[in-house]
Design an enzyme around this catalytic site. Structure first.
Site, PDB file in Angstrom:
ATOM      1  CG  HIS A 124     -11.664  31.327  27.239  1.00 42.51           C
ATOM      2  ND1 HIS A 124     -11.512  30.589  28.102  1.00 42.51           N
ATOM      3  CD2 HIS A 124     -10.593  31.908  26.564  1.00 42.51           C
ATOM      4  CE1 HIS A 124     -10.074  31.212  28.806  1.00 42.51           C
ATOM      5  NE2 HIS A 124      -9.166  31.970  27.538  1.00 42.51           N
ATOM      6  CG  HIS A 170      -4.549  27.597  31.056  1.00 49.08           C
ATOM      7  ND1 HIS A 170      -5.289  27.905  31.884  1.00 49.08           N
ATOM      8  CD2 HIS A 170      -4.409  28.517  30.213  1.00 49.08           C
ATOM      9  CE1 HIS A 170      -5.348  29.666  31.538  1.00 49.08           C
ATOM     10  NE2 HIS A 170      -4.834  29.576  30.652  1.00 49.08           N
TER      11      HIS A 170
END
Length: 590
Positions: A124, A170
């Site tokens: 992830h 991110h």
């Protein structure tokens, strides 16, 4: 070899680090199979391998080859006049990680079934070096994951500040970006360093059509013939065997980003904490304290497919780049409507959906069998809730119990949950693909499937004996555990798996001993042995403070080799210590 500990200014205490003698079971086995003699021949060793170690196919040639390896390793001599083992040779063989490991190192599962039939080692936010909010993005953790055997790499792709190139970062955080092309080149270079089976790149795409076209160009130019993209839409996923040395892209087709609607779970019920563990709280030295502010930082915390929320101007998507769409091998499905709708099975149209750990818990509660049914032909990806700012992880069992192939983990989030993930993927030669148990793929006469909620009868009992441990005095400073005396080690042994099988037991502590001898046996009745992991931890008892961590491992029960085995221990990051190991015995009773 001795160690001196200063007790006070006036005097010191001296302790010898002695080599522990073979446990009684080892002495007894040697006596039995050497027929009461002082030397064990190749034929004696063969009988021991067959009758105690469960190696039914062991031949006299195998035993002779092993005997030679034992003598060479122990005595460092190229030629031998002696062709037999002494008791010490035999004990050292049993305690050798190289010659007597607890699980096999070869790929042995059927690799010819569709991808949906396997648990797949999944990362992830694979590009993050640390926490989810402010750490640097880099290709280094991607390389590290691939070297460990991870097969699914996740990249979040965004326009750079001038909107003419693609960065990986991110979104909506302070993470510093890395160029997409750098990540792709590193994936190409390291994709198959640990496993020949396919690498899947899941893209969380936040791009305009012109940049999607640029990504398509990067993918085709970087990977060339390695890139697998089907000529027409797949009616069934190919197998890992068919896809050896290939790279696949998985994302939503561009139009579906625009149409996707998030589904919110009813949050009126108190949330179950997916970190709850009968082994106690996470070791405080492994992860930083988690942020308390859970208000608006992750507005989509209970969403279905919420990682795919788009943040670009929708009007710019009037035309979609055809090449980009054609490169998508595993299509991520759109999530209109509720969970029931998302889990609907479309014949001959396999797809992937993503759920947060919390949505999976809700789905398991209400639609458990639908989830199992969905994962027989389609791919389910589960990922950490957004409030895990410190990159911690959740317990993976709920995903595996429901057939979820991609249980996505923060590979930099060291702790017990990640140790379980490491344990599962020690299976099948650590190739990153583990064939799901048959019961997760089967249908009953009335179309019923495995129901994870139903408690089953005991199928198999595992007996584990912890004999002794060694190697700490080689890998640690003499004052690492205690300034004034040698360590007081104890072991914790237990099972992670379906709820009915989960348990933790521990040995007595052995005081002032670098080479603890416990000789304690534990019995574990298992209802679903196929999904069980044997958890092992060693700690050092501390009277005044918290006990010190001294090593851990997790081993898939289905892969355990019966008999007396050497079990290597790892540090908190899951890296093997150089010398620390346990001598254990495994036995299955039906």
């Amino acid at each position: 070899m001795g160690s001196t500990y200063r007790v006070c200014v006036c005097f010191t205490r001296r302790f010898r680090v002695t080599e522990a003698e073979p446990p009684p079971d080892v002495k007894e086995a040697f006596k039995t199979y050497s027929e009461g003699g002082t030397q064990m021949t190749a034929e004696h060793l063969r009988r021991f391998l067959v009758e105690v170690q469960g190696e039914a196919g062991a031949t006299i040639a195998d035993a002779e080859r092993l005997l030679e390896q034992i003598l060479r390793k122990r005595h460092h001599i190229a030629k031998f006049t002696r062709r037999t083992l002494s008791l010490d040779d035999f004990h050292q063989f049993l305690f050798s990680i190289d010659l007597n490991p607890p699980i096999a190192s070869q790929v042995h599962h059927d690799m010819s079934a569709p991808l949906s039939h396997y648990f797949i080692y999944t990362g992830h936010n694979s590009y993050l070096t640390g926490n989810q909010l402010s750490s640097a993005c880099s290709d280094v953790p991607v390389i590290k994951a691939l070297k460990r055997g991870v097969r699914v790499i996740e990249l979040d792709i965004w326009p750079n500040s001038t909107k003419d190139d693609v960065h990986v970062l991110h979104g909506r955080t302070l993470t510093t970006p890395v160029e997409l092309i750098k990540c792709l080149k590193s994936i190409k270079e390291h994709a198959f360093s640990a496993s020949p089976y396919p690498v899947i790149i899941t893209l969380e795409d936040h791009l305009t059509p012109d940049l999607q076209a640029k990504v398509a160009q990067m993918l085709t130019q970087t990977f060339g013939k390695m890139l697998f993209h089907p000529e027409s839409e797949l009616t069934e996923f190919p197998s890992p065997e068919d896809l050896k040395y290939r790279v696949l892209v998985s994302t939503k087709p561009p139009k579906e980003y625009l149409e996707a609607k998030s589904f919110k779970v009813n949050n009126s019920q108190k949330e179950k904490d997916s970190d709850e563990d009968l082994w106690g709280k996470e070791l405080s030295s492994l992860v930083a304290d988690q942020e308390n502010d859970k208000s608006d930082n992750d507005k989509s915390d209970h969403n279905l497919d919420d990682e795919d929320n788009d943040d670009f101007d929708k009007s710019s998507h009037a035309s979609e780049p055809p090449v980009y769409k054609q490169l998508i091998a595993i299509r991520a499905g759109k999530s209109k409507g509720g969970l029931k709708e998302a889990l609907k099975i479309e014949i001959d149209k396999p797809r992937r959906i993503s759920l947060t750990e919390q949505v999976l818990e809700k789905a398991a509660e209400v639609h458990g069998e639908d989830v199992v049914r969905f994962t027989q032909k389609n791919i389910l990806r589960v990922y950490p809730k957004g409030t895990r700012f410190n990159s911690s992880n959740y317990k993976p069992q709920i995903g595996w119990m429901h057939g979820a192939q991609m249980v996505a983990f923060n590979m930099q989030g060291y702790g017990r949950a990640l140790w379980l993930m490491h344990g599962m993927f020690r299976s099948n030669g650590e190739c990153g693909f583990v064939k799901k148990p048959d019961f997760l793929m089967e249908w009953g006469p009335n179309n019923e499937v495995f129901n994870p909620k139903v408690e089953l009868p005991v199928k198999k009992t595992l007996k584990v004996k912890v004999y002794m441990g060694d190697g700490w005095h080689l890998d640690f400073k003499q004052t690492h555990f205690d300034l004034y005396s040698p360590p007081d080690f104890y072991a914790r042994v237990g099972i992670a798996g379906v709820p009915a099988d989960e348990v933790m037991k521990k040995t007595k502590k052995k005081e002032d001993n670098w080479t603890p001898v416990w000789n304690e046996e534990f019995t574990f009745p298992l209802t679903v042995p196929e999904l069980a992991l044997l958890r092992i931890e060693v700690h050092e008892h501390d009277m005044s403070e918290k006990d010190d961590f001294a090593g851990q491992t997790c081993l898939p029960v289905s892969e355990l080799r019966e008999g007396i085995r050497a079990v290597p221990l790892c540090d908190h990051k899951g890296e093997n210590y150089n010398s620390v190991r346990l001598l254990m015995r495994f036995e299955f009773v039906s």
